[in-house]
Design a protein around this motif. Structure first.
Motif, PDB file in Angstrom:
ATOM      1  N   LEU A 137     -35.859  27.835  75.694  1.00  0.00           N
ATOM      2  CA  LEU A 137     -35.068  28.621  76.283  1.00  0.00           C
ATOM      3  C   LEU A 137     -34.548  28.143  77.714  1.00  0.00           C
ATOM      4  O   LEU A 137     -33.506  28.021  78.008  1.00  0.00           O
ATOM      5  N   VAL A 138     -35.662  27.252  78.234  1.00  0.00           N
ATOM      6  CA  VAL A 138     -35.216  26.692  79.368  1.00  0.00           C
ATOM      7  C   VAL A 138     -34.521  25.236  78.988  1.00  0.00           C
ATOM      8  O   VAL A 138     -33.406  24.918  79.914  1.00  0.00           O
ATOM      9  N   THR A 139     -34.430  24.508  78.127  1.00  0.00           N
ATOM     10  CA  THR A 139     -33.527  23.460  77.738  1.00  0.00           C
ATOM     11  C   THR A 139     -32.150  23.836  77.281  1.00  0.00           C
ATOM     12  O   THR A 139     -31.450  22.906  76.913  1.00  0.00           O
ATOM     13  N   GLY A 140     -31.948  25.250  77.001  1.00  0.00           N
ATOM     14  CA  GLY A 140     -30.680  25.602  76.301  1.00  0.00           C
ATOM     15  C   GLY A 140     -30.595  25.831  74.772  1.00  0.00           C
ATOM     16  O   GLY A 140     -29.778  26.173  74.334  1.00  0.00           O
ATOM     17  N   GLY A 141     -31.605  25.768  74.418  1.00  0.00           N
ATOM     18  CA  GLY A 141     -31.805  26.102  72.653  1.00  0.00           C
ATOM     19  C   GLY A 141     -32.860  25.279  72.026  1.00  0.00           C
ATOM     20  O   GLY A 141     -32.871  24.141  72.291  1.00  0.00           O
ATOM     21  N   THR A 143     -34.014  22.823  68.914  1.00  0.00           N
ATOM     22  CA  THR A 143     -33.784  21.801  68.136  1.00  0.00           C
ATOM     23  C   THR A 143     -34.712  21.624  66.836  1.00  0.00           C
ATOM     24  O   THR A 143     -35.697  22.227  66.972  1.00  0.00           O
ATOM     25  N   LEU A 144     -34.326  20.853  66.105  1.00  0.00           N
ATOM     26  CA  LEU A 144     -35.073  20.883  64.942  1.00  0.00           C
ATOM     27  C   LEU A 144     -36.742  20.267  65.198  1.00  0.00           C
ATOM     28  O   LEU A 144     -37.643  20.616  64.725  1.00  0.00           O
ATOM     29  N   LEU A 145     -36.373  19.052  66.193  1.00  0.00           N
ATOM     30  CA  LEU A 145     -37.820  18.501  66.714  1.00  0.00           C
ATOM     31  C   LEU A 145     -38.431  19.601  67.310  1.00  0.00           C
ATOM     32  O   LEU A 145     -39.902  19.480  67.352  1.00  0.00           O
ATOM     33  N   LEU A 146     -37.958  20.338  68.073  1.00  0.00           N
ATOM     34  CA  LEU A 146     -38.782  21.136  69.011  1.00  0.00           C
ATOM     35  C   LEU A 146     -39.465  22.392  68.063  1.00  0.00           C
ATOM     36  O   LEU A 146     -40.560  23.034  68.212  1.00  0.00           O
ATOM     37  N   ALA A 147     -38.621  22.626  67.106  1.00  0.00           N
ATOM     38  CA  ALA A 147     -39.001  23.565  65.854  1.00  0.00           C
ATOM     39  C   ALA A 147     -40.211  23.061  65.264  1.00  0.00           C
ATOM     40  O   ALA A 147     -41.152  23.787  65.043  1.00  0.00           O
ATOM     41  N   ALA A 148     -40.080  21.927  65.005  1.00  0.00           N
ATOM     42  CA  ALA A 148     -41.253  21.120  64.322  1.00  0.00           C
ATOM     43  C   ALA A 148     -42.577  21.058  65.192  1.00  0.00           C
ATOM     44  O   ALA A 148     -43.888  21.294  64.927  1.00  0.00           O
ATOM     45  N   VAL A 149     -42.273  20.633  66.589  1.00  0.00           N
ATOM     46  CA  VAL A 149     -43.335  20.926  67.582  1.00  0.00           C
ATOM     47  C   VAL A 149     -43.896  22.312  67.420  1.00  0.00           C
ATOM     48  O   VAL A 149     -45.311  22.462  67.562  1.00  0.00           O
ATOM     49  N   GLN A 150     -43.331  23.306  67.656  1.00  0.00           N
ATOM     50  CA  GLN A 150     -43.577  24.768  67.557  1.00  0.00           C
ATOM     51  C   GLN A 150     -44.347  24.895  66.212  1.00  0.00           C
ATOM     52  O   GLN A 150     -45.631  25.681  66.532  1.00  0.00           O
ATOM     53  N   ALA A 151     -43.957  24.609  65.201  1.00  0.00           N
ATOM     54  CA  ALA A 151     -44.857  24.750  63.825  1.00  0.00           C
ATOM     55  C   ALA A 151     -46.027  24.066  64.078  1.00  0.00           C
ATOM     56  O   ALA A 151     -47.220  24.663  63.616  1.00  0.00           O
ATOM     57  N   GLY A 152     -46.178  22.916  64.357  1.00  0.00           N
ATOM     58  CA  GLY A 152     -47.382  22.161  64.519  1.00  0.00           C
ATOM     59  C   GLY A 152     -48.260  22.887  65.463  1.00  0.00           C
ATOM     60  O   GLY A 152     -49.486  23.051  65.194  1.00  0.00           O
ATOM     61  N   TRP A 153     -47.733  23.332  66.645  1.00  0.00           N
ATOM     62  CA  TRP A 153     -48.653  24.000  67.512  1.00  0.00           C
ATOM     63  C   TRP A 153     -49.100  25.188  67.183  1.00  0.00           C
ATOM     64  O   TRP A 153     -50.489  25.555  67.409  1.00  0.00           O
ATOM     65  N   SER A 154     -48.504  26.157  66.356  1.00  0.00           N
ATOM     66  CA  SER A 154     -48.903  27.256  66.039  1.00  0.00           C
ATOM     67  C   SER A 154     -49.786  27.071  64.960  1.00  0.00           C
ATOM     68  O   SER A 154     -50.865  27.555  64.809  1.00  0.00           O
ATOM     69  N   LEU A 155     -49.720  26.177  64.061  1.00  0.00           N
ATOM     70  CA  LEU A 155     -50.710  25.921  62.774  1.00  0.00           C
ATOM     71  C   LEU A 155     -52.029  25.287  63.588  1.00  0.00           C
ATOM     72  O   LEU A 155     -52.968  25.860  63.072  1.00  0.00           O
ATOM     73  N   LEU A 156     -51.989  24.650  64.561  1.00  0.00           N
ATOM     74  CA  LEU A 156     -53.166  24.035  65.366  1.00  0.00           C
ATOM     75  C   LEU A 156     -53.759  24.882  65.857  1.00  0.00           C
ATOM     76  O   LEU A 156     -55.124  25.296  65.728  1.00  0.00           O
ATOM     77  N   LEU A 157     -53.247  26.030  66.484  1.00  0.00           N
ATOM     78  CA  LEU A 157     -53.855  27.205  67.132  1.00  0.00           C
ATOM     79  C   LEU A 157     -54.435  27.964  66.231  1.00  0.00           C
ATOM     80  O   LEU A 157     -55.611  28.326  66.239  1.00  0.00           O
ATOM     81  N   ALA A 158     -54.022  28.427  65.196  1.00  0.00           N
ATOM     82  CA  ALA A 158     -54.109  29.307  63.788  1.00  0.00           C
ATOM     83  C   ALA A 158     -55.401  28.656  63.221  1.00  0.00           C
ATOM     84  O   ALA A 158     -56.394  29.393  63.050  1.00  0.00           O
ATOM     85  N   ALA A 159     -55.428  27.459  62.970  1.00  0.00           N
ATOM     86  CA  ALA A 159     -56.585  26.666  62.514  1.00  0.00           C
ATOM     87  C   ALA A 159     -57.863  26.791  63.380  1.00  0.00           C
ATOM     88  O   ALA A 159     -59.060  27.138  62.818  1.00  0.00           O
ATOM     89  N   ALA A 160     -57.650  26.664  64.603  1.00  0.00           N
ATOM     90  CA  ALA A 160     -59.026  26.775  65.663  1.00  0.00           C
ATOM     91  C   ALA A 160     -59.243  28.128  65.670  1.00  0.00           C
ATOM     92  O   ALA A 160     -60.452  28.253  65.677  1.00  0.00           O
ATOM     93  N   VAL A 161     -58.469  29.246  65.792  1.00  0.00           N
ATOM     94  CA  VAL A 161     -59.067  30.471  65.970  1.00  0.00           C
ATOM     95  C   VAL A 161     -59.754  30.802  64.499  1.00  0.00           C
ATOM     96  O   VAL A 161     -60.797  31.266  64.672  1.00  0.00           O
TER      97      VAL A 161
END
Length: 172
Positions: A137-141, A143-161
């Protein structure tokens, strides 16, 4: 926009986590299954993940309708779903409020000391899991790279929980 997404996703997560919270309050339900504690926690993740995988992309799609990148926003919303499913489970399996300790007097009555920390278990994972959305939201929208980062971060948090909750001793 970020606060609106957090609020909406948090409300959807609360609704999807109700069965897991009730099962945690009545542990004999989980003991009736011939599953390990870790397998029961994983099975409790199915409904919250399905709900988050529906709500998060739809709301992100609505966010992106005016930008011309609705598909990327929907992909981004799908990538945040595991973090919110993990938030649901962390909130459902949080310990009960301890009324045996000291209490604090408030205008609404007495509450146990430290109740805020107990009530934040769950939503904290969702908020931390949604930080890449704030970056988008801050950077303007997104990107596919940011979506991949989001997916990796979400999966990492989910695995930890899931690893944390699956290794806990069942409640008696």
């Amino acid at each position: 926009m970020w606060a609106g997404c957090l609020l909406g996703w948090g409300l959807a997560a609360t609704a999807a986590g109700r069965p897991a919270r009730e099962a945690y309050a009545a542990p004999e339900v989980d003991r009736s299954f011939a599953l390990s504690a870790a397998a029961v926690v994983r099975s409790r993740a199915v409904l919250p993940l399905a709900a988050a995988a529906l709500v998060c992309p739809l709301s992100a799609l609505l966010l992106g309708v005016g930008t011309g990148a609705a598909g990327t926003w929907a992909l981004f919303g799908l990538a945040v779903a595991p973090a919110w499913a993990a938030a649901v489970l962390r909130g459902a399996y949080r310990p009960e409020v301890d009324w045996a300790g000291p209490v604090v007097s408030t205008p609404m009555g007495v509450v146990p000391a430290g109740v805020g920390a107990t009530l934040l278990q769950g939503p904290d994972v969702g908020v931390v899991g949604s930080l890449p959305l704030l970056a988008a939201l801050v950077t303007g929208g997104p990107t596919l790279l940011l979506a991949a980062v989001q997916a990796g971060w979400s999966l990492l948090l989910a695995a930890a929980v899931l690893a944390h909750l699956g290794g806990r001793r069942p409640r008696r």
